[in-house]
Write a protein that holds these residues in place. Sequence first.
Motif, mmCIF file in Angstrom:
data_model
loop_
_atom_site.group_PDB
_atom_site.id
_atom_site.type_symbol
_atom_site.label_atom_id
_atom_site.label_comp_id
_atom_site.label_asym_id
_atom_site.label_seq_id
_atom_site.Cartn_x
_atom_site.Cartn_y
_atom_site.Cartn_z
ATOM 1 N N LYS A 67 0.817 -1.220 0.000
ATOM 2 C CA LYS A 67 0.000 0.000 0.000
ATOM 3 C C LYS A 67 0.846 1.263 0.000
ATOM 4 O O LYS A 67 0.440 2.288 -0.524
ATOM 5 C CB LYS A 67 -0.955 0.003 1.194
ATOM 6 N N SER A 68 2.040 1.188 0.573
ATOM 7 C CA SER A 68 2.917 2.362 0.620
ATOM 8 C C SER A 68 3.333 2.822 -0.779
ATOM 9 O O SER A 68 3.778 3.958 -0.950
ATOM 10 C CB SER A 68 4.150 2.071 1.478
ATOM 11 N N CYS A 69 3.169 1.976 -1.785
ATOM 12 C CA CYS A 69 3.539 2.343 -3.159
ATOM 13 C C CYS A 69 2.554 3.342 -3.776
ATOM 14 O O CYS A 69 2.840 3.927 -4.821
ATOM 15 C CB CYS A 69 3.648 1.104 -4.046
ATOM 16 N N ARG A 70 1.456 3.556 -3.113
ATOM 17 C CA ARG A 70 0.482 4.552 -3.585
ATOM 18 C C ARG A 70 1.155 5.921 -3.744
ATOM 19 O O ARG A 70 0.926 6.631 -4.703
ATOM 20 C CB ARG A 70 -0.686 4.623 -2.603
ATOM 21 N N ARG A 71 2.033 6.262 -2.799
ATOM 22 C CA ARG A 71 2.728 7.549 -2.856
ATOM 23 C C ARG A 71 3.628 7.629 -4.089
ATOM 24 O O ARG A 71 3.856 8.704 -4.630
ATOM 25 C CB ARG A 71 3.508 7.800 -1.565
ATOM 26 N N LEU A 72 4.150 6.502 -4.536
ATOM 27 C CA LEU A 72 5.001 6.487 -5.726
ATOM 28 C C LEU A 72 4.172 6.772 -6.972
ATOM 29 O O LEU A 72 4.593 7.538 -7.851
ATOM 30 C CB LEU A 72 5.716 5.139 -5.866
ATOM 31 N N VAL A 73 3.000 6.153 -7.049
ATOM 32 C CA VAL A 73 2.102 6.383 -8.186
ATOM 33 C C VAL A 73 1.693 7.853 -8.218
ATOM 34 O O VAL A 73 1.719 8.499 -9.276
ATOM 35 C CB VAL A 73 0.858 5.460 -8.118
ATOM 36 N N GLU A 74 1.353 8.404 -7.071
ATOM 37 C CA GLU A 74 0.965 9.816 -6.990
ATOM 38 C C GLU A 74 2.118 10.726 -7.407
ATOM 39 O O GLU A 74 1.913 11.712 -8.104
ATOM 40 C CB GLU A 74 0.475 10.145 -5.578
ATOM 41 N N ARG A 75 3.330 10.383 -6.988
ATOM 42 C CA ARG A 75 4.514 11.171 -7.365
ATOM 43 C C ARG A 75 4.759 11.083 -8.872
ATOM 44 O O ARG A 75 5.111 12.073 -9.504
ATOM 45 C CB ARG A 75 5.745 10.697 -6.581
ATOM 46 N N GLY A 76 4.573 9.917 -9.451
ATOM 47 C CA GLY A 76 4.741 9.754 -10.898
ATOM 48 C C GLY A 76 3.749 10.600 -11.676
ATOM 49 O O GLY A 76 4.111 11.268 -12.653
ATOM 50 N N ALA A 77 2.511 10.612 -11.235
ATOM 51 C CA ALA A 77 1.487 11.432 -11.893
ATOM 52 C C ALA A 77 1.822 12.916 -11.758
ATOM 53 O O ALA A 77 1.673 13.697 -12.710
ATOM 54 C CB ALA A 77 0.120 11.132 -11.292
ATOM 55 N N GLU A 78 2.290 13.291 -10.576
ATOM 56 C CA GLU A 78 2.674 14.689 -10.319
ATOM 57 C C GLU A 78 3.835 15.108 -11.230
ATOM 58 O O GLU A 78 3.817 16.179 -11.826
ATOM 59 C CB GLU A 78 3.067 14.812 -8.848
ATOM 60 N N ARG A 79 4.858 14.270 -11.338
ATOM 61 C CA ARG A 79 6.027 14.575 -12.197
ATOM 62 C C ARG A 79 5.615 14.653 -13.666
ATOM 63 O O ARG A 79 6.089 15.530 -14.392
ATOM 64 C CB ARG A 79 7.123 13.520 -12.037
ATOM 65 N N ALA A 80 4.735 13.774 -14.078
ATOM 66 C CA ALA A 80 4.269 13.811 -15.465
ATOM 67 C C ALA A 80 3.541 15.131 -15.737
ATOM 68 O O ALA A 80 3.748 15.759 -16.778
ATOM 69 C CB ALA A 80 3.356 12.623 -15.759
ATOM 70 N N LYS A 81 2.756 15.559 -14.791
ATOM 71 C CA LYS A 81 2.035 16.827 -14.944
ATOM 72 C C LYS A 81 3.007 18.005 -14.954
ATOM 73 O O LYS A 81 2.902 18.905 -15.782
ATOM 74 C CB LYS A 81 1.013 16.981 -13.819
ATOM 75 N N GLU A 82 3.984 18.003 -14.036
ATOM 76 C CA GLU A 82 4.976 19.084 -13.948
ATOM 77 C C GLU A 82 5.795 19.218 -15.237
ATOM 78 O O GLU A 82 6.171 20.322 -15.617
ATOM 79 C CB GLU A 82 5.958 18.819 -12.800
ATOM 80 N N THR A 83 6.080 18.099 -15.858
ATOM 81 C CA THR A 83 6.963 18.100 -17.030
ATOM 82 C C THR A 83 6.206 17.976 -18.344
ATOM 83 O O THR A 83 6.823 17.832 -19.401
ATOM 84 C CB THR A 83 7.975 16.941 -16.926
ATOM 85 N N ASN A 84 4.879 18.012 -18.257
ATOM 86 C CA ASN A 84 4.036 17.841 -19.437
ATOM 87 C C ASN A 84 4.385 16.531 -20.159
ATOM 88 O O ASN A 84 4.528 16.480 -21.368
ATOM 89 C CB ASN A 84 4.163 19.038 -20.385
ATOM 90 N N GLY A 85 4.543 15.494 -19.349
ATOM 91 C CA GLY A 85 4.937 14.198 -19.880
ATOM 92 C C GLY A 85 3.903 13.125 -19.610
ATOM 93 O O GLY A 85 2.741 13.415 -19.325
ATOM 94 N N GLU A 86 4.352 11.894 -19.708
ATOM 95 C CA GLU A 86 3.500 10.739 -19.473
ATOM 96 C C GLU A 86 4.178 9.839 -18.451
ATOM 97 O O GLU A 86 5.387 9.908 -18.251
ATOM 98 C CB GLU A 86 3.283 9.965 -20.772
ATOM 99 N N PHE A 87 3.369 8.988 -17.808
ATOM 100 C CA PHE A 87 3.966 8.067 -16.853
ATOM 101 C C PHE A 87 3.363 6.676 -16.991
ATOM 102 O O PHE A 87 2.250 6.506 -17.478
ATOM 103 C CB PHE A 87 3.854 8.586 -15.418
ATOM 104 N N CYS A 88 4.162 5.721 -16.578
ATOM 105 C CA CYS A 88 3.695 4.341 -16.547
ATOM 106 C C CYS A 88 4.102 3.734 -15.209
ATOM 107 O O CYS A 88 5.081 4.144 -14.595
ATOM 108 C CB CYS A 88 4.263 3.527 -17.709
#
Length: 137
Positions: free
Chosen positions: A21-42
């Motif tokens: 469950k602690s990996c939820r923060r990683l998914v949220e961080r990936g989405a945040e970075r994708a938004k910040e950089t106008n990119g995509e995440f997987c």
Amino acid sequence: MVLSYEPGVKSRIMVCVTPQKSCRRLVERGAERAKETNGEFCVVYVNKNNDISNDLKQNKVLLELFDLAQKMGGRVSILVGKKISKTLAEFAKENNITEIIVGKSLRSALDVILHGDVINPLKKEVEKNDIRVEVIE
């Protein structure tokens, strides 16, 4: 496995998860970075057993992480490989990943000595391709 990205996307973030469950923060961080950089995440998970159906049945948390990733605009990939760091590095290179997000290991120092580390070999492998690795506490 090679993902297809939108033309012109320069930032490709790969989030590495385990069924915790602690990996939820990683998914949220990936989405945040994708938004910040106008990119995509997987979001990627490495299965070492070749029996993903068993992994998915036993790991409701993994399915929840995949669902969260997709709701946040990410893609999901399940990789198969005996050596996790090598499998992740190969996927990153094949998919022109620009940044990798991983969680700091919760394993003890003794466990790392006995069974090996994932993060350091991954960093060593991908940094020669200018792929940045962010380790989240």
